[in-house]
Design a protein around this motif. Structure first.
Motif, PDB file in Angstrom:
ATOM      1  N   TYR A 192       0.217   3.463  -3.121  1.00  0.00           N
ATOM      2  CA  TYR A 192      -0.736   4.559  -2.921  1.00  0.00           C
ATOM      3  C   TYR A 192      -0.102   5.728  -2.173  1.00  0.00           C
ATOM      4  CZ  TYR A 192      -3.868   0.839  -4.302  1.00  0.00           C
ATOM      5  OH  TYR A 192      -4.455  -0.171  -4.995  1.00  0.00           O
ATOM      6  N   LEU A 204      -7.984   3.693   3.608  1.00  0.00           N
ATOM      7  CA  LEU A 204      -7.005   2.664   3.263  1.00  0.00           C
ATOM      8  C   LEU A 204      -6.803   1.702   4.436  1.00  0.00           C
ATOM      9  CD1 LEU A 204      -5.157   1.836   0.941  1.00  0.00           C
ATOM     10  CD2 LEU A 204      -3.353   3.222   1.943  1.00  0.00           C
ATOM     11  N   MET A 206      -3.577   7.860  -1.929  1.00  0.00           N
ATOM     12  CA  MET A 206      -4.506   7.688  -0.817  1.00  0.00           C
ATOM     13  C   MET A 206      -3.920   8.114   0.514  1.00  0.00           C
ATOM     14  SD  MET A 206      -6.652   4.237  -1.610  1.00  0.00           S
ATOM     15  CE  MET A 206      -7.881   4.472  -0.349  1.00  0.00           C
ATOM     16  N   TYR A 224       0.835  -1.200   0.000  1.00  0.00           N
ATOM     17  CA  TYR A 224       0.000   0.000   0.000  1.00  0.00           C
ATOM     18  C   TYR A 224       0.877   1.261   0.000  1.00  0.00           C
ATOM     19  CZ  TYR A 224      -4.150  -2.709   1.370  1.00  0.00           C
ATOM     20  OH  TYR A 224      -5.187  -3.582   1.423  1.00  0.00           O
ATOM     21  N   PHE A 245      -9.696  -0.573   4.543  1.00  0.00           N
ATOM     22  CA  PHE A 245      -9.553  -1.579   3.494  1.00  0.00           C
ATOM     23  C   PHE A 245      -8.546  -2.652   3.893  1.00  0.00           C
ATOM     24  CE2 PHE A 245     -10.936   1.384  -0.219  1.00  0.00           C
ATOM     25  CZ  PHE A 245     -12.257   1.183   0.152  1.00  0.00           C
TER      26      PHE A 245
END
Lengths: 261, 282, 365
Positions: free
Chosen positions: A115, A133, A123, A111, A136
């Motif tokens: 991101y 995030l 993000m 991640y 998620f």
């Protein structure tokens, strides 16, 4: 026969000791804050800490968000796979098991690279999107448990026949999903939800690496800097886990009673 | 055909989610593990994993996970056996199952705190052992912040996890198999040797592998317990993510790749073994 | 002295007596069925012979030797289970060889013996398969071969066919019986299926509530049931209740019509309530072309005649089962299908006839 039963008792006693002694030790330790006598000072200290309250509330909200997103993602998928796409089941099952194969720390590492603020989907540059995030990431953590619980629940009720019966009676898809399927897998969803809660509430790796003020990083901070508060927190975490498992059992049993002839 | 296309729409959100938040991030690391800083293909990162400091981190992780999985499997098997086949009173089984459900989820930081409070230098058990038996476990070289201590701590969730996942397999041993082997003249030992254990071993081994993977990916307990004094692979990776301690981002990806490789292998073997035992027990 | 003797065997689990003082003598080579509803003690009795349960009291002897306290693995008894109980980790051949292997027989003996057994059950081509690759019927034949491979003194079969499809059940029961005849092995067969027991057995032991109600050849059990339980459990039975008119000559009043039983009622007097029973094949419908299956073709004049209305007609293929209402009683009768004659219609008036000798007057009436 007698001999083997003796062995069983010994195994059980060892197991029980292993389970109980650390709890007793922790509880005893958490009472030691005032020197010379037992007190609940450590608990008082924890509760009066505003960081405790903030991080706990944050993690609770995170857990709730995780559960909602997880349910919205898992229930329609599991339902649809059973109804229309049986062939896809091995693939979906494989995907849901991936989080057991890929360690959490690896997922969050990905991640952070994929991101980050300079990527195509930045993000991590805003607080709200970082929170999303994090939610998620928790959904992926809970995915294996959530999916299995819901899938088992759906298998038990013969989704196809129920859906066809509802369609036959003129129900639309929304009615089918919310009035027919969901109520029937409510127990499974609740079990999955409580398990998710137990996993998410004290989670450390992801919250810490995404830099969110969650309960896990707070626990770590207290653990590194205080003597007695960690034990008090451990006792509380244990009670919380116990409550989640207890609730799963309660709902599971309520269903059994309802289904008894 | 149109029908099938529509049917795929139903699972699209899930697949998109899995792709974006599970598969692509992992792939990014996997690909990055085979690239140099300029994006060219290289195997150098993989070779660099074989430096002593990284190898020792993997090795300690494997040792701790392996030891806690093996010991957890043995004790967990004993408990599951006792409760399923040991002729204990009926109420014990649901009680143990609930306890196991709780204990197997009682991991992470609180677990580390609990063991520090119990077996730390001023922990209850340490103190009581000194007081009543004049036995100081720390004088024997024991240290909670070590391989032994970490293994002991991991066992707290490994044993109950084994109980939970092995009990169904033991339930699957039919009474008729024992009776059939008995009436065909087999002794109890022969039954276990030729029938029960061959039926159980894929499950037992599979569950052990699951315990291994479970411990291998864990970080919070170890981090809280040992800080960074015990350099297991997850802690090394954590430090790398926070501060690039290896001074090579791509080596960090290779580190993650190595972890996926090990857990992937373990889980693959587990799935294969489970398929094998399920085929028999249908 | 009989080959297998069960003497005053009793079994109680705590306070709950499940087998009460069972006595039974089975001859060498005999095929005996234990027949009864679930919970009647038939399986428990079998399991005591196998050695899985220890009798609370009594003895069991095989060939004169007391085996009551022997462990199952010392009894040399073969057993076939309802759930097949094949070892899932072994091939068919390994399953059959198991008993010989644990007895440490030489390989030179095991191989041919396994081949022989697989030939007997006609599955030599499946030797290398695993149980999960076999159908239920094949699995049960392998289980039979496994039990017989050790040349047991007694073969025990615990509802071996109840998990199978109807068609396979019939063919397999013929196979089991012919195999048993060929090998001459003393066999106990537990079943709750009367058709199985009637068609296979030399003798049937009907059990009820832990007791033996009657022991006899299938013909006896069916035609001369000693108790109401035996009569109603084995075959279909219509019960006619009425009152005694003349106890000595056996005349009864059934719903205002008089019938005669084959014998008198020495223990009854006029006006007593009583019940008699009739097998469906013993009754005939007058004026209907179908032939009853009964053997008692007594003179027409001596037959009992009862007037009633047709309540139900069920066409079962070769047989038509007709239910006739006679006042408060309903009587079932079977008649063979005759393609040239249409079955009677519901609601039609009818006359039922049957021979007095076919009326069953049961104990406890």
């Amino acid at each position: 026969m007698k001999q083997s039963r003796l062995g069983s008792w010994i195994a059980l006693i060892i197991g029980t000791l292993y389970f109980v002694v650390p709890l007793a030790g922790t509880f005893e330790f958490s009472l030691r804050m005032r020197s010379g006598e037992y007190s609940f000072d450590a608990y008082r200290s924890v509760f009066s800490d505003s960081a405790f309250q903030d991080s706990f509330v944050f993690s609770t909200l995170m857990a709730l968000a995780t559960i909602v997103i997880g349910v919205l993602l898992v229930v329609p998928t599991a339902y649809w796979v059973q109804l229309r796409l049986r062939k896809l089941r091995p693939l979906i099952e494989f995907v849901t098991l991936l989080p057991l194969v890929i360690p959490a720390i690896v997922i969050v590492f990905g991640y952070l690279r994929l991101y980050n603020s300079s990527s195509f989907l930045p993000m991590t540059s805003e607080i709200w999107s970082t929170n999303l995030l994090l939610a998620f990431s928790y959904v992926t953590l809970a995915l294996p448990y959530m999916y299995r619980a819901v899938d088992t629940g759906l298998r038990a009720i013969d989704v196809r026949t129920l859906t066809e019966a509802a369609e036959n009676l003129g129900a639309g898809w929304a009615t089918i999903l919310f009035r027919v399927i969901l109520p029937n897998v409510r127990t499974a969803i609740l079990s999955g939800a409580f398990l998710t809660f137990a996993i998410v509430i004290g989670e450390f790796t992801m919250a810490s690496l995404l830099n969110r003020p969650a309960f896990g990083p707070y626990l770590q901070l207290v653990g590194a800097n205080r003597a007695y508060e960690p034990s008090a927190l451990a006792v509380m975490a244990f009670v919380l886990t116990w409550a989640c498992m207890g609730l799963i059992n309660v709902f599971g049993r309520a269903k059994q009673i309802k289904h008894a002839p | 055909m149109v029908q099938t296309a529509w049917a795929w729409v139903g699972v699209a959100p899930f697949l998109v989610f899995a792709l974006m938040f599970l598969i692509l991030p992992t792939l990014y690391l996997v690909v990055g593990g085979f690239q140099d800083p300029d994006g060219n293909f290289t195997l150098q990162n993989i070779f660099d994993l074989f430096t002593p400091s990284i190898m020792s981190a993997y090795w300690i992780s494997i040792k701790v996970s392996g030891a806690s999985a093996l010991v957890g499997a043995v004790i967990g098997f004993g408990l599951a056996y006792a409760v399923v086949l040991g002729g204990l009173p009926a109420w014990i089984r649901p009680t143990l199952m609930t306890f196991s459900g709780v204990a197997s989820n009682f991991a992470g930081l609180p677990l580390a705190f609990a063991f520090l409070a119990t077996l730390g230098r001023t922990g209850l058990v340490t103190v009581l052992l000194v007081k009543f038996f004049d036995f100081n476990i720390y004088a024997t070289g024991f240290n909670l912040l070590s391989f032994c201590g970490l293994t002991l701590t991991y066992l707290y969730f490994q044993i109950p996890l084994m109980v939970l996942i092995l009990t169904p397999a033991l339930d699957g041993l039919k009474r008729e198999w024992r009776e059939a082997s008995e009436i065909l003249g087999a002794s109890k030992l022969q039954y276990w040797l030729h029938v029960a254990f061959p039926i159980l071993w894929p499950s037992v081994l599979g569950c052990t592998l699951l315990l291994f993977a479970n411990a291998f990916g864990a970080i919070a307990t170890a981090y809280a317990l040992t800080g960074s004094s015990l350099n297991i692979i997850t802690i090394l990776l954590y430090a790398q993510i926070r501060g690039d301690v290896l001074h090579n981002p791509n080596l960090g990806y290779a580190l993650a790749l190595g972890m996926i490789f090990i857990t992937g292998l373990t889980n693959g073997a587990y799935i294969w073994l489970r398929g094998r035992s399920e085929r028999w027990l249908r | 002295m009989a080959f297998l003797e069960i003497n005053q065997v009793r079994k109680a689990f705590n306070q709950n007596v499940v087998v009460q003082n069972v006595d039974l003598a089975i001859e060498r080579g005999e095929f005996v069925s234990f027949l009864g509803p679930s919970g009647c003690g038939k399986t428990t009795t079998l399991r005591m012979v196998a050695g899985f349960e220890l009798p609370t009291a009594g003895t069991i002897r095989i060939d004169g030797k007391d085996i009551t306290h022997l462990r199952p693995n010392q009894r040399n008894v073969g057993m076939v289970f309802q759930s097949y109980a094949l070892f899932p980790n072994m091939t068919v051949a390994e399953n059959v060889a198991f008993g010989l292997k644990v007895a440490k027989r030489p390989a030179a003996e095991i191989g041919p013996r396994v081949d022989e057994m697989l030939n007997i059950i006609k599955l030599p081509h499946l030797a290398g398969r695993y149980p999960y690759q076999l159908s239920g019927g094949q699995q049960q034949r392998v289980a039979l071969a496994r039990a017989l491979a050790i040349k047991p003194q007694v073969l025990l079969l615990d509802e071996p066919l109840s998990a199978l499809d109807a068609k396979i059940r019939v063919s397999l029961r013929e196979e089991i019986r012919s195999l048993q005849r060929k090998l001459g092995i003393t066999t106990i067969y537990v079943t709750h299926d009367q058709e199985e027991a009637l068609s296979m057995s030399d003798r049937i032991v009907v059990m009820n509530e832990g007791r033996v109600d009657q022991v006899g050849a299938p013909f006896e059990i069916y035609n001369q049931p000693k108790t109401r339980f035996v009569a109603s459990f084995v075959g279909t039975l219509s019960v006619l209740s009425g009152t005694v008119v003349d106890a000595a000559s056996g005349v009864l009043d059934v719903g205002g019509q008089k019938i005669v039983a084959g014998r008198g009622f020495p223990n009854a007097k006029a006006g007593d309530a009583c019940a008699v029973s009739l097998r469906p094949e013993a009754a005939r419908l007058e004026g209907f072309g179908g032939q009853g299956a009964t053997t008692n073709m007594a003179d027409h004049a001596e037959r009992n005649r009862l007037q009633g209305t047709i309540e139900e007609v069920a066409f079962l293929g070769s047989v038509i089962r007709i239910k006739v209402r006679l006042g408060d009683n309903i009587l079932s009768l079977d008649t063979f299908n005759n393609p040239g004659v249409t079955p009677p219609e519901r609601g039609a008036k009818a006359t039922v006839t049957f021979s007095p000798a076919d009326l069953l007057v049961l104990e406890g009436v």
